[in-house]
Write a protein that holds these residues in place. Structure first.
Motif, PDB file in Angstrom:
ATOM      1  N   PRO B 559       2.720  17.785   5.045  1.00  0.00           N
ATOM      2  CA  PRO B 559       2.821  17.043   6.316  1.00  0.00           C
ATOM      3  C   PRO B 559       2.908  17.966   7.528  1.00  0.00           C
ATOM      4  N   GLY B 560       3.309  19.225   7.291  1.00  0.00           N
ATOM      5  CA  GLY B 560       3.477  20.111   8.443  1.00  0.00           C
ATOM      6  C   GLY B 560       2.423  21.187   8.527  1.00  0.00           C
ATOM      7  N   SER B 561       1.473  21.144   7.633  1.00  0.00           N
ATOM      8  CA  SER B 561       0.570  22.281   7.556  1.00  0.00           C
ATOM      9  C   SER B 561      -0.874  21.845   7.407  1.00  0.00           C
ATOM     10  N   LEU B 562      -1.712  22.461   8.213  1.00  0.00           N
ATOM     11  CA  LEU B 562      -3.159  22.257   8.104  1.00  0.00           C
ATOM     12  C   LEU B 562      -3.680  23.192   7.003  1.00  0.00           C
ATOM     13  N   PRO B 563      -4.929  23.069   6.598  1.00  0.00           N
ATOM     14  CA  PRO B 563      -5.444  23.976   5.567  1.00  0.00           C
ATOM     15  C   PRO B 563      -5.170  25.434   5.929  1.00  0.00           C
ATOM     16  N   GLY B 564      -4.695  26.192   4.948  1.00  0.00           N
ATOM     17  CA  GLY B 564      -4.440  27.616   5.171  1.00  0.00           C
ATOM     18  C   GLY B 564      -3.104  27.889   5.821  1.00  0.00           C
ATOM     19  N   ASP B 569       1.156  21.940  14.581  1.00  0.00           N
ATOM     20  CA  ASP B 569       1.217  22.049  16.043  1.00  0.00           C
ATOM     21  C   ASP B 569       0.660  23.391  16.527  1.00  0.00           C
ATOM     22  N   ASP B 570      -0.004  24.097  15.655  1.00  0.00           N
ATOM     23  CA  ASP B 570      -0.602  25.378  16.028  1.00  0.00           C
ATOM     24  C   ASP B 570      -1.840  25.087  16.871  1.00  0.00           C
ATOM     25  N   GLU B 571      -1.716  25.378  18.154  1.00  0.00           N
ATOM     26  CA  GLU B 571      -2.750  24.957  19.102  1.00  0.00           C
ATOM     27  C   GLU B 571      -4.108  25.575  18.778  1.00  0.00           C
ATOM     28  N   GLN B 572      -4.066  26.837  18.415  1.00  0.00           N
ATOM     29  CA  GLN B 572      -5.320  27.509  18.114  1.00  0.00           C
ATOM     30  C   GLN B 572      -6.003  26.863  16.898  1.00  0.00           C
ATOM     31  N   ALA B 573      -5.174  26.586  15.901  1.00  0.00           N
ATOM     32  CA  ALA B 573      -5.728  25.970  14.695  1.00  0.00           C
ATOM     33  C   ALA B 573      -6.302  24.603  15.011  1.00  0.00           C
ATOM     34  N   ARG B 574      -5.587  23.843  15.785  1.00  0.00           N
ATOM     35  CA  ARG B 574      -6.063  22.493  16.119  1.00  0.00           C
ATOM     36  C   ARG B 574      -7.369  22.565  16.895  1.00  0.00           C
ATOM     37  N   ALA B 575      -7.442  23.561  17.794  1.00  0.00           N
ATOM     38  CA  ALA B 575      -8.672  23.703  18.589  1.00  0.00           C
ATOM     39  C   ALA B 575      -9.839  24.046  17.666  1.00  0.00           C
ATOM     40  N   GLU B 576      -9.595  24.975  16.744  1.00  0.00           N
ATOM     41  CA  GLU B 576     -10.672  25.372  15.843  1.00  0.00           C
ATOM     42  C   GLU B 576     -11.116  24.207  14.976  1.00  0.00           C
ATOM     43  N   LEU B 577     -10.129  23.470  14.466  1.00  0.00           N
ATOM     44  CA  LEU B 577     -10.463  22.364  13.569  1.00  0.00           C
ATOM     45  C   LEU B 577     -11.149  21.238  14.324  1.00  0.00           C
ATOM     46  N   SER B 578     -10.756  21.021  15.565  1.00  0.00           N
ATOM     47  CA  SER B 578     -11.405  19.926  16.290  1.00  0.00           C
ATOM     48  C   SER B 578     -12.872  20.272  16.531  1.00  0.00           C
ATOM     49  N   ALA B 579     -13.146  21.579  16.681  1.00  0.00           N
ATOM     50  CA  ALA B 579     -14.547  21.990  16.818  1.00  0.00           C
ATOM     51  C   ALA B 579     -15.306  21.706  15.521  1.00  0.00           C
ATOM     52  N   ALA B 580     -14.622  21.947  14.385  1.00  0.00           N
ATOM     53  CA  ALA B 580     -15.296  21.767  13.097  1.00  0.00           C
ATOM     54  C   ALA B 580     -15.356  20.299  12.696  1.00  0.00           C
ATOM     55  N   TRP B 581     -14.290  19.583  12.973  1.00  0.00           N
ATOM     56  CA  TRP B 581     -14.166  18.210  12.475  1.00  0.00           C
ATOM     57  C   TRP B 581     -14.537  17.156  13.517  1.00  0.00           C
ATOM     58  N   PRO B 586      -3.437  15.081  14.667  1.00  0.00           N
ATOM     59  CA  PRO B 586      -2.144  14.779  15.307  1.00  0.00           C
ATOM     60  C   PRO B 586      -1.269  16.021  15.373  1.00  0.00           C
ATOM     61  N   GLU B 587      -0.450  16.104  16.415  1.00  0.00           N
ATOM     62  CA  GLU B 587       0.365  17.296  16.634  1.00  0.00           C
ATOM     63  C   GLU B 587       1.688  17.219  15.878  1.00  0.00           C
ATOM     64  N   ALA B 588       2.201  16.002  15.750  1.00  0.00           N
ATOM     65  CA  ALA B 588       3.519  15.844  15.114  1.00  0.00           C
ATOM     66  C   ALA B 588       3.380  15.915  13.600  1.00  0.00           C
ATOM     67  N   ALA B 589       4.391  16.537  12.996  1.00  0.00           N
ATOM     68  CA  ALA B 589       4.387  16.612  11.539  1.00  0.00           C
ATOM     69  C   ALA B 589       4.483  15.212  10.956  1.00  0.00           C
ATOM     70  N   GLY B 590       3.874  15.059   9.776  1.00  0.00           N
ATOM     71  CA  GLY B 590       3.890  13.750   9.144  1.00  0.00           C
ATOM     72  C   GLY B 590       5.116  13.562   8.270  1.00  0.00           C
ATOM     73  N   LEU B 591       5.105  12.448   7.561  1.00  0.00           N
ATOM     74  CA  LEU B 591       6.193  12.156   6.620  1.00  0.00           C
ATOM     75  C   LEU B 591       5.927  12.902   5.324  1.00  0.00           C
ATOM     76  N   ARG B 765       0.655  35.032  13.763  1.00  0.00           N
ATOM     77  CA  ARG B 765       1.911  35.007  14.513  1.00  0.00           C
ATOM     78  C   ARG B 765       2.607  36.349  14.476  1.00  0.00           C
ATOM     79  N   GLY B 766       3.651  36.467  15.241  1.00  0.00           N
ATOM     80  CA  GLY B 766       4.385  37.727  15.349  1.00  0.00           C
ATOM     81  C   GLY B 766       5.136  38.057  14.083  1.00  0.00           C
ATOM     82  N   SER B 767       5.494  39.294  13.939  1.00  0.00           N
ATOM     83  CA  SER B 767       6.059  39.751  12.679  1.00  0.00           C
ATOM     84  C   SER B 767       7.499  39.280  12.490  1.00  0.00           C
TER      85      SER B 767
END
Lengths: 453, 780
Positions: B559-564, B569-581, B586-591, B765-767
């Protein structure tokens, strides 16, 4: 070769007379199996001398100098064998005593262990000191119950007397000895199968290399010596390598305990210098042939050695001469066969032994010994075919040099040598449906008739 | 893995030069040249034995013929494999083997794939000179529940016996009697109940050991062999699925040295029910008048799409949820979450899995950092609440191999474990206390200042705080609560800290025990702080449950993680996926799984899962009371019985795709048989539902989906069936060179380093994200 006795006389004076008994010297002494009696006759003095006068490496050199060779069968130089142990090893090193004496026609180790077990124990301690071993194992053939119990008791007595344990005789040398009773398998006399058996596994020979000197018992460097070999050590320590080497022939030094059996008047163990002629052994020591019969064949070194014809009676019994004659001195179990013996029947009996004792690990030995017996059985029963004789030889060819361990090779010895010497007798069995000599010969008429029908 | 320069030895065989690593045997060198040397007793996965005397060759300067399986190569060696002497010796051995072997090939299951039959044809005498009576035995006799032994056919090569003794290191088959009476057998006091028993059937070169399940069922030439991956546990053993017409008859190993080492467990080997069971669903079911009744695919798909779509439309995506599977392929898991996130606009997607810290939507991959093969290089292997013998058997087998190579194994478990006997130490605790034990190990490590390595160095400041957080986890306290030996805990912690390389493994499901919530984090810290991380033969991680448990996580069935493992809520990931998909997720984590089942949704799509089995009566009632429940499965499961629509799917042997095993290895699954008529692959069903929702998905095969995963999932970057090859690759993947035919290769990662984890592997992300679990965020 034949004049080895002359060589001996040239080397005179012999330090201990013409017939020294390095091993059996005190065997007639009543109670020599008890430590007090054994000590009263100089027992454990050789050990004291070895510990005091020799560094371990010096002792190895002394044994090399004595020319002592393994008395189990292969005749490998004992001192050289010891020197193959690696100098350093992360694992403990062991001495294993091969007392699994099972070679048909051989009963010398049994006598040593039964009559004078302390002689063996003293030899084991000396060898352990020389090879820097702190734990020795004595593997006694299971069927030799008395021998095993005698050795066990001797070890116990030696422990109580301080010859085994910590800081032996103030030398700083520690040794423990474990006596193990085998469970009844000829193959466990093969050194690597003996190690497997000691480790509690099935008695199968191991792949070599690595050799036991490098990876042996419990993977530690291990030296494996025969009982008689070790029993010679006290004398070597006591009288010196030179005195020992003064006897025997050029490459076969010292004495051997010859196990004389078969159709002689006085079968038994006879200690004599190596190079003794077969004739002397049979006629002088063994009291000649039973019922005055003629010698038909001699098996010089236990049933695994090829048989020799009566023409070899003047053969000196040392490693080289017997090998040159096409057999081997082996365990010095000399089996004498007289002229009333059916050679096919004798061969069958020996072949059955190898079939029953094959461990079954490798194909040619497991299946070959089974097949050989079936064929010899058929021949002996007068039911064979002439082609069976060459088939036997070809089966032996498919076994010899192709089995995992020497047992398979040994199983071919009696068949190949008996066909070579007595092919006519095999053919007689086929053609006459009966034996040439012995009780089986009388059934000739009846059997021939049966076949005619 | 570190490059090892292997010393090569040059020799010639039949006049042809060949170079092989030092220590190889002549047989292996010949094999490299494609020269067959017949063998029976030798097996490449076991030490040379030299018993069958079949592999004779002539070696120049050797007085006798040599056995190729025991003779090590030497520089300049000249080997001849076809001289008259060699031919005669091989004929001799075959003649010996045949004198006591029945000539029952026409009714022998092995006929057609029998080494005795084949080698007799190639190297044997044409006729036997043996005209006497053969040895006879009663035949066949059972050696365990699944295996029969025909002693007459046995050639006493000892492969089976040595497998039991040397590889499985368990009771089982032994050699009995001796000489020509030699037979294989079982000691009554030591039954052959090993989970590895089936391997002896596969290894038997003749028809002596046969599987009950395959007896008189087929001839080998009727079989089609599908090269695929076992669909049982998380090991992912490579199998050849042998199919006759429409039945999966048996599975043999398709040796993958890095995963299964050439062996299978009985659980996997004899699991043919998934494919063959008469209970399989053969058509979609729709609940009408309160009863599930047959329906067409068109009806069922339309009903599913309409119901889910309407509820999402009416009540928002949050009203819909999906429970995915740990058995389906990566492609199917990927499509499932995509359908929910893109088609229904919800992050309500999860699957049944262990408890891994997942704070603040921060998706961290909780994964074994090393590999199965790496176990062989470990000096210590610590099992925390894990019993691989029962749950990941082939890993247990690899642990046994590591033990033979000197590894010290510690079994920390609530009950007796089959590895106890071989272990350096065993610690027993009261069930449920595994987390407490892990905390105690960490407590000892910190309180005795056993930490080492750069990771610990850089975090000195927070160690004290971490220790303070473990005040209640002294060995004495844990020993009192968990009933285990305090001193043993100390000893183990010290061994881990002093290890040349320790691998710490816990069972995924142990994290679900009462105290297991922090187990994953504590184990990770324990490994990191003792420098047992980031190289082959050192590492930490969970032993997962199912064949694609990891793939399910990787593909974003969370519920909190996209593929990989990119946070929702990772903006970069969402942007990339919206380009692909083409749609923003949705930004909020699911149940999560439990929340969805506890009434959090109105409609639920259950794919290849059976939550009803671990729900209470109440929970099952809630499931039945959902506005809409669709279940997609092979069987009418407990959950399916509650559904409004049931969609029949196919098993792993009936479809293409990829699985990711517990050590991150992505492997190709190949269709070995036709789909059961009426059932469809999950990815096809998902595509059809998506299209009924108007999403316009055009996938016509699973490779297209995999290619999309390679574009959208950074840890699977560039993944392709071709790139994964025969043996798979461990993520994070990266595209490799382009081959002459235009195909891309892939490069994988045999182990993870903490830097890789810290950089989020994929998250960018940062170390400081990979700080100690208690000191998280305080490292700046």
């Amino acid at each position: 070769m034949a004049d080895s006795t002359e060589t001996q006389t040239e080397r005179a004076p012999l330090p201990l007379g013409p017939n020294p008994r390095f091993i059996t010297e005190n065997f007639e002494v009543p109670g020599i199996d008890q430590i007090e009696v054994y000590r009263a006759h100089g027992g454990y003095e050789a050990l004291a001398k070895a510990l005091k006068s020799f560094q371990p490496d010096e002792l190895v050199e002394e044994v090399k100098k004595s020319g002592l060779r393994g008395r189990g069968g292969a005749g490998f130089a004992t001192g050289l064998k010891w020197s193959f142990l690696p100098k350093e090893s992360p694992k403990p090193r062991y001495l294993c005593v091969n007392g699994d004496e099972s070679e048909p026609g051989t009963f010398k180790d049994r006598m040593i262990m039964e009559v004078s077990p302390h002689l063996l124990v003293e030899g084991v301690i000396i060898a352990s000191y020389a090879t820097k071993v702190h734990h020795a194992f004595i593997y006694v053939r299971g069927e030799l119950l008395k021998a095993g119990l005698q050795v066990e008791r001797a070890v116990r007595e030696a422990v109580e007397a301080g010859f085994i344990g910590k800081d032996i005789l103030g030398s700083g040398f520690d040794l423990a000895i474990t006596v193990h009773h085998g469970a009844g398998a000829y193959i466990c006399g093969e050194e690597s199968a003996l190690l497997e058996s000691l480790e509690g596994k099935r008695g199968y020979p191991r792949l070599k290399p690595p050799f036991p000197a490098v990876v042996g018992l419990y993977s530690g460097p291990t030296v494996i010596n025969n009982v008689e070999t070790l029993a010679a050590l006290p004398a070597i320590a006591r009288y010196g390598a030179d005195a020992y080497a003064a006897y025997g022939t050029e490459k076969s030094k010292g004495t051997r305990v010859y196990c004389l059996s078969g159709h002689v008047n006085r079968p038994g163990n006879y200690e004599a210098p190596l190079g003794l002629s077969l004739r002397t052994l049979i006629e002088d020591l063994g009291g000649g042939m039973r019922d005055g019969r003629a010698v038909k064949a001699i098996i010089p070194g236990g049933s695994s050695s090829p048989m020799l014809g009566a023409d070899k009676l003047d053969l000196p019994l040392d490693y080289e001469a017997v090998a040159a004659a096409g057999s081997m001195l082996g365990s010095a179990g000399v089996i004498v066969v007289d002229d009333q013996t059916c050679i096919v029947g004798a061969t069958l009996r020996m072949s059955e032994f190898y079939r029953d004792e094959s461990c079954g690990k490798c194909t040619p030995c497991r299946e070959g010994t089974f097949w050989l017996v079936q064929l010899v059985e058929r021949l002996e029963a007068g039911e064979g075919r002439e082609s069976d004789i060459d088939l036997l030889l070809d089966i032996c060819d498919n076994m010899f040099g192709k089995c995992f361990c020497p047992l398979g090779d040994a199983a071919t010895s009696c068949i190949v040598s008996s066909i070579k010497l007595f092919r006519d007798e095999y053919i007689h069995h086929v053609r006459e449906h009966a034996c040439l000599v012995g009780p089986g010969a009388t059934r000739a008429h009846a059997t021939a008739e049966a076949h005619a029908r | 893995m570190a490059e090892q320069v292997e010393e090569l030895v040059n020799l010639t065989i039949d006049g042809r030069p060949v170079s092989v690593p030092k220590g190889s045997v002549v047989w292996a060198a010949a094999r490299k040249l494609g020269i067959e040397i017949p063998i029976y007793c030798y097996h490449p996965k076991m030490d040379p034995l030299g018993a069958c005397r079949m592999c004779f060759v002539q070696v120049e300067k050797m007085p006798k013929l040599a056995t190729a399986c025991t003779t090590q190569v030497a520089e300049g060696m000249v080997v001849i494999t076809d001289s008259p002497q060699v031919k005669k010796a091989r004929q001799g051995t075959l003649e010996f083997l045949l004198i006591n072997h029945p000539l029952d090939c026409p009714i022998c299951d092995k006929g057609g794939e029998c080494d005795l039959q084949d080698f007799t044809l190639r190297y044997g005498p044409g006729a036997s000179r043996f005209d006497l009576s053969k040895r006879h035995f009663q035949k066949p006799i059972p050696v365990n529940e699944q295996i029969l032994l025909d002693r007459e056919r046995c050639i006493a090569c000892q492969r089976c016996v040595r497998f039991c003794q040397d590889v499985a290191m368990e009771d089982g088959l032994v050699m009995q009697e001796r000489g020509f009476r030699t037979e294989v057998g079982v000691e009554p006091s030591a039954p052959f109940d090993s989970i590895f028993s089936g391997n002896v059937v596969e290894m038997c070169p003749v028809g002596a050991l046969t599987a009950k399940s395959y007896r008189f069922v087929a001839r080998p030439w009727e079989l089609k062999r599908g090269a695929t991956v076992c669909g049982q546990c998380a090991v992912g053993c490579n199998v050849l699925a042998d199919v006759r017409v429409d039945k999966l008859l048996r599975q043999y190993s398709r040796t993958n040295d890095d995963i299964d080492d050439g062996f299978l467990c009985d659980r996997g080997r004899w699991n043919t029910d998934l494919a063959n069971s008469p209970e399989r669903l053969r058509q979609p079911l729709i609940r009408r008048d309160g009863k599930l009744q047959s329906a067409t695919w068109d009806e069922a798909i339309a009903l599913v799409a309409r119901s889910l779509g309407e509820i999402a439309q009416r009540d928002g995506g949050e009203a819909v949820g999906g429970i995915g599977s740990t058995h389906t392929t990566n492609e199917e898991a990927y499509l499932f979450q995509k359908l929910l996130r893109v088609g229904l606009g919800t992050n309500n997607v999860d699957h049944f899995h262990g408890r891994f810290p997942q704070g603040d939507n921060d998706a961290q991959p909780w994964v074994w950092s090393d590999s199965i093969a790496g176990l062989e290089r470990a000096s210590h292997i610590v099992l925390l609440g894990a019993d691989p013998y029962l749950r990941q058997p082939i890993i247990d087998l690899r642990i046994r191999k590591a033990i033979r190579r000197g590894a010290r194994v510690w079994v920390v478990s609530p009950a007796a474990n089959r590895l106890d006997r071989l272990a350096a130490g065993a610690i027993r605790y009261q069930a449920g206390q595994v987390g407490a034990v892990a905390r105690a190990l960490l407590q000892v490590t910190l309180s005795e200042r056993l930490t080492r390595g750069a990771f610990a160095e850089q975090r000195q400041a927070s160690l004290a705080e971490r220790l303070a957080g473990l005040a209640d986890a002294t060995p004495e306290a844990v020993s009192a609560a968990a009933g285990c030996d305090a001193e043993a805990l100390r000893t183990l912690a010290r061994e881990i800290a002093g290890a040349k390389g320790a691998v710490i493994l816990y069972d995924e499901m142990a994290t679900r025990e009462a105290t297991g919530e922090t187990l994953a984090a504590d184990a990770l810290d324990l490994a990191l702080l003792t420098d047992n991380f980031g190289r082959a033969g050192a590492g930490v991680g969970p032993l997962l449950e199912d064949n694609n448990s990891l793939g399910a996580r990787d593909m974003g069935l969370l519920p909190g993680s996209l593929p990989g493992y990119r946070a929702v809520d990772d903006e970069q990931a969402r942007a990339e996926l919206s380009a692909a998909w083409g749609v923003r997720t949705p930004e909020a984590a699911g149940l999560d799984y439990d929340a969805m089942l506890a009434g959090g949704v109105k409609a639920l799509y259950v794919l290849g899962a059976n939550p009803a089995t671990h729900l209470s009566e109440e929970g099952r009632a809630a499931l039945a009371g959902l506005e809409f429940l669709v279940v997609q499965d092979l069987f009418l499961t407990e959950t399916a019985k509650l559904a409004a629509v049931v969609l029949p799917a196919v098993s792993y042997t009936e479809k293409d795709g990829t699985f990711t095993n517990t050590e991150r290895c992505v492997q190709v699954v190949r269709k070995a048989m036709l789909e059961l008529p009426g059932a469809r692959a999950d990815w096809q069903i998902l595509r059809d539902v998506a299209n009924a929702l108007g999403l316009g998905w055009t996938y016509s095969n699973s490779a297209q989906i995999l290619a999309e995963i390679g574009r959208t999932t950074p840890i699977y970057a560039g993944v392709s069936r071709h790139g994964l090859g025969q043996t798979g690759a461990r993520w994070p993947l990266a595209p490799g060179a382009t081959e002459a035919d235009g195909q891309r290769t892939l490069s994988g990662s045999p182990f993870l380093t903490w830097e890789m984890l810290a950089q989020g592997v994929a998250k960018g992300r940062g170390s400081d994200q990979l700080a100690l679990s208690a000191g998280r965020g305080e490292q700046a």
